[in-house]
Design a protein around this motif. Structure first.
Motif, PDB file in Angstrom:
ATOM      1  N   ASP A  50      18.975  64.553  76.249  1.00 47.15           N
ATOM      2  CA  ASP A  50      19.172  65.295  75.002  1.00 47.15           C
ATOM      3  C   ASP A  50      20.489  66.057  74.993  1.00 47.15           C
ATOM      4  O   ASP A  50      21.177  66.132  73.969  1.00 47.15           O
ATOM      5  CB  ASP A  50      17.983  66.219  74.713  1.00 47.15           C
ATOM      6  N   ASP A  51      20.891  66.602  76.134  1.00 47.24           N
ATOM      7  CA  ASP A  51      22.159  67.328  76.221  1.00 47.24           C
ATOM      8  C   ASP A  51      23.348  66.375  76.074  1.00 47.24           C
ATOM      9  O   ASP A  51      24.315  66.681  75.365  1.00 47.24           O
ATOM     10  CB  ASP A  51      22.266  68.068  77.557  1.00 47.24           C
ATOM     11  N   GLU A  53      23.306  63.384  74.636  1.00 39.98           N
ATOM     12  CA  GLU A  53      23.293  62.844  73.283  1.00 39.98           C
ATOM     13  C   GLU A  53      23.920  63.835  72.292  1.00 39.98           C
ATOM     14  O   GLU A  53      24.748  63.459  71.461  1.00 39.98           O
ATOM     15  CB  GLU A  53      21.861  62.515  72.864  1.00 39.98           C
ATOM     16  N   LYS A  54      23.550  65.097  72.392  1.00 37.99           N
ATOM     17  CA  LYS A  54      24.102  66.119  71.495  1.00 37.99           C
ATOM     18  C   LYS A  54      25.623  66.206  71.641  1.00 37.99           C
ATOM     19  O   LYS A  54      26.351  66.300  70.652  1.00 37.99           O
ATOM     20  CB  LYS A  54      23.456  67.471  71.790  1.00 37.99           C
ATOM     21  N   THR A  55      26.100  66.145  72.858  1.00 38.81           N
ATOM     22  CA  THR A  55      27.535  66.232  73.123  1.00 38.81           C
ATOM     23  C   THR A  55      28.283  65.007  72.607  1.00 38.81           C
ATOM     24  O   THR A  55      29.307  65.137  71.942  1.00 38.81           O
ATOM     25  CB  THR A  55      27.781  66.417  74.642  1.00 38.81           C
ATOM     26  N   ASP A  57      27.307  62.889  70.281  1.00 43.30           N
ATOM     27  CA  ASP A  57      27.224  62.856  68.824  1.00 43.30           C
ATOM     28  C   ASP A  57      28.231  63.810  68.183  1.00 43.30           C
ATOM     29  O   ASP A  57      28.905  63.447  67.213  1.00 43.30           O
ATOM     30  CB  ASP A  57      25.806  63.197  68.360  1.00 43.30           C
ATOM     31  N   ALA A  58      28.340  65.015  68.716  1.00 45.97           N
ATOM     32  CA  ALA A  58      29.276  66.001  68.158  1.00 45.97           C
ATOM     33  C   ALA A  58      30.722  65.579  68.383  1.00 45.97           C
ATOM     34  O   ALA A  58      31.563  65.690  67.485  1.00 45.97           O
ATOM     35  CB  ALA A  58      29.022  67.373  68.779  1.00 45.97           C
ATOM     36  N   LYS A  63      25.592  59.062  65.557  1.00 46.64           N
ATOM     37  CA  LYS A  63      24.192  59.268  65.950  1.00 46.64           C
ATOM     38  C   LYS A  63      23.941  58.256  67.054  1.00 46.64           C
ATOM     39  O   LYS A  63      23.620  57.101  66.793  1.00 46.64           O
ATOM     40  CB  LYS A  63      23.249  59.024  64.771  1.00 46.64           C
ATOM     41  N   THR A 135      29.831  71.704  74.871  1.00 49.59           N
ATOM     42  CA  THR A 135      28.585  71.984  74.165  1.00 49.59           C
ATOM     43  C   THR A 135      27.823  73.133  74.808  1.00 49.59           C
ATOM     44  O   THR A 135      27.228  73.952  74.113  1.00 49.59           O
ATOM     45  CB  THR A 135      27.683  70.724  74.147  1.00 49.59           C
ATOM     46  N   TYR A 136      27.849  73.174  76.133  1.00 52.15           N
ATOM     47  CA  TYR A 136      27.094  74.175  76.883  1.00 52.15           C
ATOM     48  C   TYR A 136      28.018  74.869  77.883  1.00 52.15           C
ATOM     49  O   TYR A 136      28.163  74.404  79.025  1.00 52.15           O
ATOM     50  CB  TYR A 136      25.923  73.522  77.629  1.00 52.15           C
TER      51      TYR A 136
END
Length: 170
Positions: A50-51, A53-55, A57-58, A63, A135-136
């Motif tokens: 999930d981490d 994928e979020k990175t 995608d952004a 997607k 992202t994090y």
């Protein structure tokens, strides 16, 4: 008396429950191994799906649907591009280029496989790991480097994202 026991248990559990869900732990693990037989640096990177994928995608405005039935048809190409930007490996002081071999999904993690073929026995391996920091910022990247009997682990953070292991050869 029974009422007092319930209140006592509540006061003991309340502080513990207050900390659950407050802060997610962001971590990846990267194993870097020199295989003398194949003369290759082999890299296995494990990142929470999930981490990652979020990175992805952004960063790329897609997607990606990593490791789902709706995975973007070019997800591997985006992962390869991302790793090339964020995971730099120097062997004997020279920047290297790796081959992205692919990925698989294991226990909520994306496990990616990279390789630097045709590598002579190294005297040092240096890693710069910047995975997911955009992202994090609190992301921590654990790196294990191994060649022969020499092995060392490092904990990298956004403000300290490099490590090096020098090997003593006979």
């Amino acid at each position: 008396m029974h009422y007092i026991k319930k209140i006592s248990v509540l006061f003991i559990l309340l502080p513990l429950l207050a900390f659950t869900g407050m802060h997610k732990f962001y971590v990846s693990t990267t194993e870097v191994n020199y295989d003398e037989k194949s003369q290759a640096v082999q890299v296995i990177s494990r990142v929470f799906a999930d981490d990652l994928e979020k990175t992805i995608d952004a960063r790329y405005g897609i997607k990606s649907g990593l490791v789902t039935s709706r995975e973007h048809p070019e997800a591997d190409a985006y992962l390869e591009k991302y790793y090339a930007l964020k995971l730099n490996i120097r062997v004997n002081g020279e920047k290297t280029k790796f081959n992205y071999l692919g990925k698989e999904f294991k226990d909520d993690m994306v496990v990616s496989y990279l390789e630097i073929p045709g590598t002579p026995l190294p005297s040092s391996i240096e890693i710069e790991n910047k995975l997911l920091y955009e992202t994090y910022p609190e992301q921590q990247n654990i790196v294990h480097i191994r060649s022969g009997d020499t092995r060392k682990s490092f904990l990298l953070r956004k403000d300290d994202d490099r490590c090096m292991l020098k090997f003593k050869r006979k």
